[in-house]
Scaffold this active site. Structure first.
Site, short mmCIF file in Angstrom:
data_model
loop_
_atom_site.label_atom_id
_atom_site.label_comp_id
_atom_site.label_asym_id
_atom_site.label_seq_id
_atom_site.Cartn_x
_atom_site.Cartn_y
_atom_site.Cartn_z
CG HIS A 62 -5.71 -2.45 0.59
ND1 HIS A 62 -4.99 -2.06 -0.52
CD2 HIS A 62 -5.20 -1.76 1.64
CE1 HIS A 62 -4.09 -1.16 -0.15
NE2 HIS A 62 -4.20 -0.96 1.16
CB SER A 118 -0.95 -0.07 1.20
OG SER A 118 -2.10 0.65 0.92
C1 GCU Z 1 -5.31 4.70 1.96
C2 GCU Z 1 -4.79 5.50 0.80
C3 GCU Z 1 -3.99 4.65 -0.16
C4 GCU Z 1 -2.94 3.87 0.58
C5 GCU Z 1 -3.58 3.11 1.73
C6 GCU Z 1 -2.60 2.39 2.66
O1 GCU Z 1 -6.30 3.81 1.53
O2 GCU Z 1 -5.88 6.09 0.19
O3 GCU Z 1 -3.36 5.45 -1.14
O4 GCU Z 1 -2.25 3.03 -0.30
O5 GCU Z 1 -4.26 4.01 2.56
O6 GCU Z 1 -1.46 2.71 2.72
O7 GCU Z 1 -3.07 1.49 3.36
#
Ligand code: GCU
Length: 398
Positions: A379, A238
């Site tokens: 995710h 992420s």
């Molecule tokens: C949020 C953000 C993302 C990121 C994520 C994370 O969802 O919008 O851009 O990748 O956090 O780091 O878990």
């Protein structure tokens, strides 16, 4: 703020900026010119427009082994905890603690996976006696819970397969906080004497600080006799996937770069504006980027770069782009396409990525110099993702 769009039919038609065309109009057609002319140009564009400047090395660096456990992870690994301390001649210093597992039966130096963690070293391992790390700028622990994300790290399986694995909590390098002055508790504090926070945010970002930290972990590992740092592999999930790509772009010692669900301003093509957009990301997470990046909110088509350029900076080294089927926020298709579009650069080296219409089925691994998969589920980073990273790790071993 505009709501996120998930409808492909609403994508505004765009052309990709040419990764091979230099600012002076010269068209690159060989690897030498790419490395010497175009690559440095692109790196600078990313610094200026998005991620800012990585700090340089400190005047002094010290490594202190805090603990060694010879029978870690059910007697499969040697575990070390090492404090890295960085100091400047002006008296400022900053330190963080790295957790390292080395296969116990290693007869010769082994490849190593490096990654930053979100919730402290103690949260990544099942071992209950690991130091608690990961402090916010007020000095409190970001997360006191132990062992809740061990599945993201798969330490024991990695060492069984002959890989070392190291991690540091990202907060300890630069606190992941939106407050304008939080950089003063970061490694940047050693380098900047910015009068105003605004001045700092013009040039620096959390993602650059974290990428810097990954390179410093690798410096430290170079002193470990049982680690082969010519086979270093950086991974991140992420926001830390955006970071691993940026670390891989800046530090060619990373022979394999993993972007796990990195999404917007990571692997995903920004111009598609599917899921998270520049407007949304710079609103909620302004500190990840230089302050001027927000000027591209709702103006993605005017960006003087595109995210496949970031993947291209890793060429011809291995890169794995991983998506998750339910992670529409990160635009899996856009993540996939960056890998395909980076082929223009990979092929200058005689390497190959994959075609834009070759999107694999769920849980299939598309393996080429840039490899890709879209995993079942949400995710996250788990065993399925690691199965792909180990597969590429075997190629790095050779
Ligand atoms: C949020 C953000 C993302 C990121 C994520 C994370 O969802 O919008 O851009 O990748 O956090 O780091 O878990």
């Amino acid at each position: 703020m505009k709501e996120a769009n998930y409808d492909e039919s609403l994508i505004v038609e765009f052309t990709l900026p040419d990764v091979l065309e230099c600012l002076n109009g010269k068209k690159i057609d060989n690897a030498f010119d790419w490395v010497h002319l175009r690559r440095p140009e692109i790196l600078d564009i990313f610094k200026k427009e998005i991620f800012g400047y990585l700090p340089h090395r400190t005047d002094k660096t010290e490594y202190e082994v805090l603990s060694v456990k010879e029978d870690a992870l059910n007697n499969t690994a040697i575990r070390k905890e090492i404090r890295l301390t960085f100091s400047m001649n002006n008296g400022k210093s900053h330190s963080f603690v790295m957790l390292l597992y080395i296969p116990k039966n290693a007869k010769k130096p082994v490849p190593v996976y490096l990654g930053l963690n979100f919730k402290g070293n103690h949260n990544c391992t099942a071992e209950q006696d690991v130091l608690m790390t990961g402090r916010k700028s007020d000095g409190s622990l970001a997360d006191e819970e132990r062992s809740s994300q061990t599945y993201r790290w798969q330490f024991e399986e990695s060492v069984k397969r002959g890989f070392a694995s190291a991690t540091v909590c990202y907060h300890d390098i630069h606190p992941d906080e939106k407050e304008a002055d939080s950089w003063r508790k970061s490694i940047y504090n050693l380098f900047f004497s910015a009068e105003s926070d605004e001045e700092f945010h013009t040039h620096g970002s959390a993602i650059s600080a974290w990428a810097w930290g990954l390179s410093r972990m690798l410096d430290c590992l170079e002193a470990e006799p049982l680690i082969d740092c010519s086979k270093a592999m950086v991974h991140g999930h992420s926001r830390l996937g955006k970071t691993s790509l940026w670390a891989g772009a800046n530090d060619p010692r990373f022979k394999f770069v993993v972007s796990n669900d990195s999404g917007c301003t990571g692997a995903a093509v920004s111009r598609r504006c599917i899921g998270e957009t520049v407007e949304i990301i710079t609103h909620y997470f302004p500190h990840w980027f230089v302050s001027s990046y927000k000027n591209y909110a709702n103006r993605e088509l005017e960006l003087p770069l595109e995210q496949h350029w970031l993947i291209s900076l890793i060429a011809p080294r291995y890169c794995c782009i991983a998506s998750a089927a339910e992670d529409t926020w990160a635009d899996p298709k856009g993540e996939f396409l960056s890998g395909a579009y980076a082929n223009d650069v990979y092929k200058l080296f005689g390497a190959e990525t994959y075609a834009p219409d070759a999107m694999p089925g769920i849980d299939e691994f598309l393996t080429s110099a840039v490899s890709y998969h879209i995993r079942t589920g949400k995710h996250d980073q788990n065993l399925i993702d690691w199965q792909h990273y180990w597969l590429i790790g075997e190629k790095v071993k050779m």
